[in-house]
Design a protein around this motif. Structure first.
Motif, PDB file in Angstrom:
ATOM      1  N   PHE A 116       0.838  -1.199   0.000  1.00 38.14           N
ATOM      2  CA  PHE A 116       0.000   0.000   0.000  1.00 38.14           C
ATOM      3  C   PHE A 116       0.872   1.248   0.000  1.00 38.14           C
ATOM      4  O   PHE A 116       0.605   2.223  -0.702  1.00 38.14           O
ATOM      5  CB  PHE A 116      -0.928  -0.013   1.212  1.00 38.14           C
ATOM      6  CG  PHE A 116      -1.807   1.195   1.354  1.00 38.14           C
ATOM      7  CD1 PHE A 116      -2.507   1.707   0.259  1.00 38.14           C
ATOM      8  CD2 PHE A 116      -1.955   1.838   2.577  1.00 38.14           C
ATOM      9  CE1 PHE A 116      -3.327   2.826   0.388  1.00 38.14           C
ATOM     10  CE2 PHE A 116      -2.773   2.945   2.710  1.00 38.14           C
ATOM     11  CZ  PHE A 116      -3.459   3.441   1.615  1.00 38.14           C
ATOM     12  N   GLN A 117       1.939   1.217   0.770  1.00 38.23           N
ATOM     13  CA  GLN A 117       2.855   2.354   0.806  1.00 38.23           C
ATOM     14  C   GLN A 117       3.590   2.496  -0.527  1.00 38.23           C
ATOM     15  O   GLN A 117       3.814   3.597  -1.025  1.00 38.23           O
ATOM     16  CB  GLN A 117       3.851   2.161   1.958  1.00 38.23           C
ATOM     17  CG  GLN A 117       4.783   3.330   2.198  1.00 38.23           C
ATOM     18  CD  GLN A 117       6.063   3.240   1.392  1.00 38.23           C
ATOM     19  OE1 GLN A 117       6.488   2.137   1.027  1.00 38.23           O
ATOM     20  NE2 GLN A 117       6.677   4.378   1.096  1.00 38.23           N
ATOM     21  N   ALA A 118       3.925   1.352  -1.152  1.00 38.39           N
ATOM     22  CA  ALA A 118       4.693   1.377  -2.398  1.00 38.39           C
ATOM     23  C   ALA A 118       3.885   1.922  -3.571  1.00 38.39           C
ATOM     24  O   ALA A 118       4.457   2.420  -4.540  1.00 38.39           O
ATOM     25  CB  ALA A 118       5.194  -0.022  -2.727  1.00 38.39           C
ATOM     26  N   GLY A 163       2.092  10.060   4.167  1.00 42.86           N
ATOM     27  CA  GLY A 163       2.873   9.989   5.401  1.00 42.86           C
ATOM     28  C   GLY A 163       3.318   8.574   5.700  1.00 42.86           C
ATOM     29  O   GLY A 163       3.854   7.868   4.851  1.00 42.86           O
ATOM     30  N   SER A 164       3.056   8.127   6.939  1.00 42.59           N
ATOM     31  CA  SER A 164       3.462   6.787   7.375  1.00 42.59           C
ATOM     32  C   SER A 164       2.299   5.807   7.366  1.00 42.59           C
ATOM     33  O   SER A 164       2.388   4.719   7.941  1.00 42.59           O
ATOM     34  CB  SER A 164       4.060   6.867   8.789  1.00 42.59           C
ATOM     35  OG  SER A 164       3.087   7.376   9.697  1.00 42.59           O
ATOM     36  N   GLN A 216       0.237   1.921  11.175  1.00 41.56           N
ATOM     37  CA  GLN A 216       0.721   3.189  11.695  1.00 41.56           C
ATOM     38  C   GLN A 216      -0.389   4.233  11.845  1.00 41.56           C
ATOM     39  O   GLN A 216      -0.333   5.075  12.730  1.00 41.56           O
ATOM     40  CB  GLN A 216       1.813   3.747  10.772  1.00 41.56           C
ATOM     41  CG  GLN A 216       3.187   3.138  11.002  1.00 41.56           C
ATOM     42  CD  GLN A 216       3.808   3.563  12.322  1.00 41.56           C
ATOM     43  OE1 GLN A 216       3.593   2.906  13.352  1.00 41.56           O
ATOM     44  NE2 GLN A 216       4.570   4.648  12.305  1.00 41.56           N
ATOM     45  N   ASP A 217      -1.394   4.207  10.954  1.00 48.14           N
ATOM     46  CA  ASP A 217      -2.446   5.226  11.045  1.00 48.14           C
ATOM     47  C   ASP A 217      -3.624   4.767  11.893  1.00 48.14           C
ATOM     48  O   ASP A 217      -4.719   5.298  11.803  1.00 48.14           O
ATOM     49  CB  ASP A 217      -2.929   5.632   9.642  1.00 48.14           C
ATOM     50  CG  ASP A 217      -3.609   4.492   8.897  1.00 48.14           C
ATOM     51  OD1 ASP A 217      -3.332   3.328   9.221  1.00 48.14           O
ATOM     52  OD2 ASP A 217      -4.421   4.784   7.996  1.00 48.14           O
ATOM     53  N   GLU A 249      -6.918   5.392   6.329  1.00 38.12           N
ATOM     54  CA  GLU A 249      -6.361   5.881   5.066  1.00 38.12           C
ATOM     55  C   GLU A 249      -6.663   4.915   3.927  1.00 38.12           C
ATOM     56  O   GLU A 249      -7.085   5.308   2.842  1.00 38.12           O
ATOM     57  CB  GLU A 249      -4.850   6.048   5.193  1.00 38.12           C
ATOM     58  CG  GLU A 249      -4.156   6.505   3.934  1.00 38.12           C
ATOM     59  CD  GLU A 249      -3.949   8.013   3.892  1.00 38.12           C
ATOM     60  OE1 GLU A 249      -3.477   8.497   2.859  1.00 38.12           O
ATOM     61  OE2 GLU A 249      -4.253   8.679   4.889  1.00 38.12           O
ATOM     62  N   ALA A 250      -6.458   3.615   4.169  1.00 43.86           N
ATOM     63  CA  ALA A 250      -6.698   2.621   3.122  1.00 43.86           C
ATOM     64  C   ALA A 250      -8.185   2.487   2.805  1.00 43.86           C
ATOM     65  O   ALA A 250      -8.563   2.267   1.652  1.00 43.86           O
ATOM     66  CB  ALA A 250      -6.133   1.266   3.550  1.00 43.86           C
ATOM     67  N   GLU A 251      -9.024   2.630   3.806  1.00 40.51           N
ATOM     68  CA  GLU A 251     -10.462   2.448   3.612  1.00 40.51           C
ATOM     69  C   GLU A 251     -11.149   3.681   3.037  1.00 40.51           C
ATOM     70  O   GLU A 251     -12.298   3.597   2.588  1.00 40.51           O
ATOM     71  CB  GLU A 251     -11.123   2.091   4.950  1.00 40.51           C
ATOM     72  CG  GLU A 251     -10.646   0.760   5.517  1.00 40.51           C
ATOM     73  CD  GLU A 251     -11.181   0.511   6.915  1.00 40.51           C
ATOM     74  OE1 GLU A 251     -12.103   1.252   7.339  1.00 40.51           O
ATOM     75  OE2 GLU A 251     -10.691  -0.417   7.589  1.00 40.51           O
ATOM     76  N   ALA A 252     -10.461   4.821   3.053  1.00 39.29           N
ATOM     77  CA  ALA A 252     -11.078   6.053   2.556  1.00 39.29           C
ATOM     78  C   ALA A 252     -11.407   5.908   1.081  1.00 39.29           C
ATOM     79  O   ALA A 252     -10.637   5.316   0.325  1.00 39.29           O
ATOM     80  CB  ALA A 252     -10.128   7.228   2.771  1.00 39.29           C
TER      81      ALA A 252
END
Length: 408
Positions: free
Chosen positions: A113-115, A121-122, A141-142, A175-178
């Protein structure tokens, strides 16, 4: 001296033998356990499975069907589900032993997800902590650092390549679910009609597949739209398909992720489509042919001719042929010619018959591409046979020479 020479020759021959590399396949790993069927299904439909298979040094944190039910009850878009599951793919290797031997008791792992660049952010990182009582906790992290899942068991591990582990529940991430940013108001079929794909657009509008395309725009969609000439020529075959077959064929022309042209060129390989569903693969290969990008099925090779739109989250490309999946057309062969009469039959009939004989059916016209042939797999079988022969030949030479030198 002779023994040293023999050893050197044997070593040289060993280097000539074909080597094999072990490539992981997350779908095959997970399908061994029915408890992960839902997780496995959504890795496929969100296009995460091919990305996992292309990477090395990776850990997949799988959840069982009950955990996936909790995620699906949130009614996220397909893009949201993809982001959440991408958070469960760690870009490092953690097997059971390493999880219990984390330096200083905690580690921060980057995720897929970060990649992707979608996380700010984190938010795309996961904290892994060695807890009391032999437990290992996972905290996005979130999510305020709250441990939301624990290690259950190791599912499969190929050391330092891929580790598949089970964790107790889905990792929550606001963040991922938004919801993904809404796309500009675009009419997909109107864009197709205005740029040489009117017949495909009209066919799509008259089919439930149109809703499938619309439902995927927000989370990312790439469409390969056949030009009018190609689609008109194909319509007679299309009309002979069942209702389910028609919908699958239309959905086969879309993939549930946004792919720019540079993205297509850099991510060659097997790609699932909107028609993919478990055992019904409905996939194709994206390949580069010089500067061109081609879409290769078992039955046809189509070239991208034009870009209708390339504006995230939607890309539509015009292709020169209708994409035909083997699931719908494999095994559809032209009728066999009638057998020729034997010599005895000619001897018994000295006088020509007055009945009119029908000519045997003409052989099928050559296709535009060798890949169009319904029995195109024959070439693969021949190649594989040759490969086995070469490997066997090498092995025979190898052991013969070993035996000969040992006699010295």
């Amino acid at each position: 001296m002779q023994l040293h020479l023999a050893a050197a020759v044997v070593l040289s021959l060993a280097l000539l033998l074909p080597s094999s590399t072990t490539a992981h396949n997350i779908t095959r790993i997970l399908e061994k356990n029915p408890d992960f069927s839902s997780f496995n299904h959504y890795l496929t439909v969100t296009q995460l499975a091919p990305e996992i298979n292309r990477r090395e040094t990776i850990t997949v944190c799988a959840v069982d069907n009950a955990g996936m039910s909790d995620l699906l009850s949130k009614h996220l878009s397909l893009g949201g589900i993809r982001n959440v599951l991408a958070l469960h793919v760690l870009l490092d290797y953690f097997d059971a032993k390493k999880l219990h031997q984390i330096t200083d008791g905690t580690a921060l792992a980057a995720t897929m997800f970060q990649a992707t660049g979608s996380a700010t952010g984190s938010a795309g990182f996961v904290n892994i902590t060695d807890l009391k009582g032999g437990k290992v906790g996972f905290a996005p992290q979130d999510n305020g650092g709250v441990v939301s899942a624990t290690f259950v068991k190791s599912v499969e591990a190929i050391p330092y390549n891929i580790s598949v582990i089970q964790i107790s529940s889905i990792l929550p991430s606001p963040e991922a679910e938004a919801p993904a940013p809404g796309p500009s108001q675009l009419n997909i079929t109107a864009l197709m009609s205005a740029h040489g794909c009117k017949v495909f657009a009209e066919t799509l509008l008259a089919n439930p597949a149109e809703q499938t395309f619309e439902d995927n725009v927000q989370s990312g969609l790439t469409v390969f739209c056949p030009g009018d000439d190609a689609m008109k020529a194909f319509l007679p075959k299309f009309k002979n398909l069942t209702a389910a077959g028609k919908q699958s064929l239309l959905e086969y022309h879309g993939i549930p992720v946004y792919q720019s042209m540079p993205g297509l060129k850099s991510s060659n390989g097997v790609t699932n489509t909107l028609a993919t569903d478990g055992a019904s693969k409905f996939n194709f290969d994206v390949q580069n042919d010089g500067t061109d990008v081609t879409i290769v099925t078992k039955l046809v090779t189509a070239k991208i001719l034009n870009t209708l739109i390339d504006e995230q989250p939607l890309a539509i490309y015009q292709v020169d042929k209708v994409l035909k999946p083997k699931e719908l057309f494999k095994g559809v062969l032209p009728p066999s010619p009638a057998p020729a009469p034997g010599p005895d039959a000619d001897a018994e009939s000295p006088k020509p018959s007055k009945k009119k004989h029908k000519s045997p059916p003409a052989p099928a016209a050559p296709s535009d591409s060798p890949a169009d042939a319904p029995d195109g797999d024959v070439a693969d079988q021949t190649t594989n046979g040759a490969a086995r022969f070469n490997a066997g030949g090498y092995a025979a030479i190898f052991f013969t020479l070993c035996f000969a030198f040992l006699q010295l």
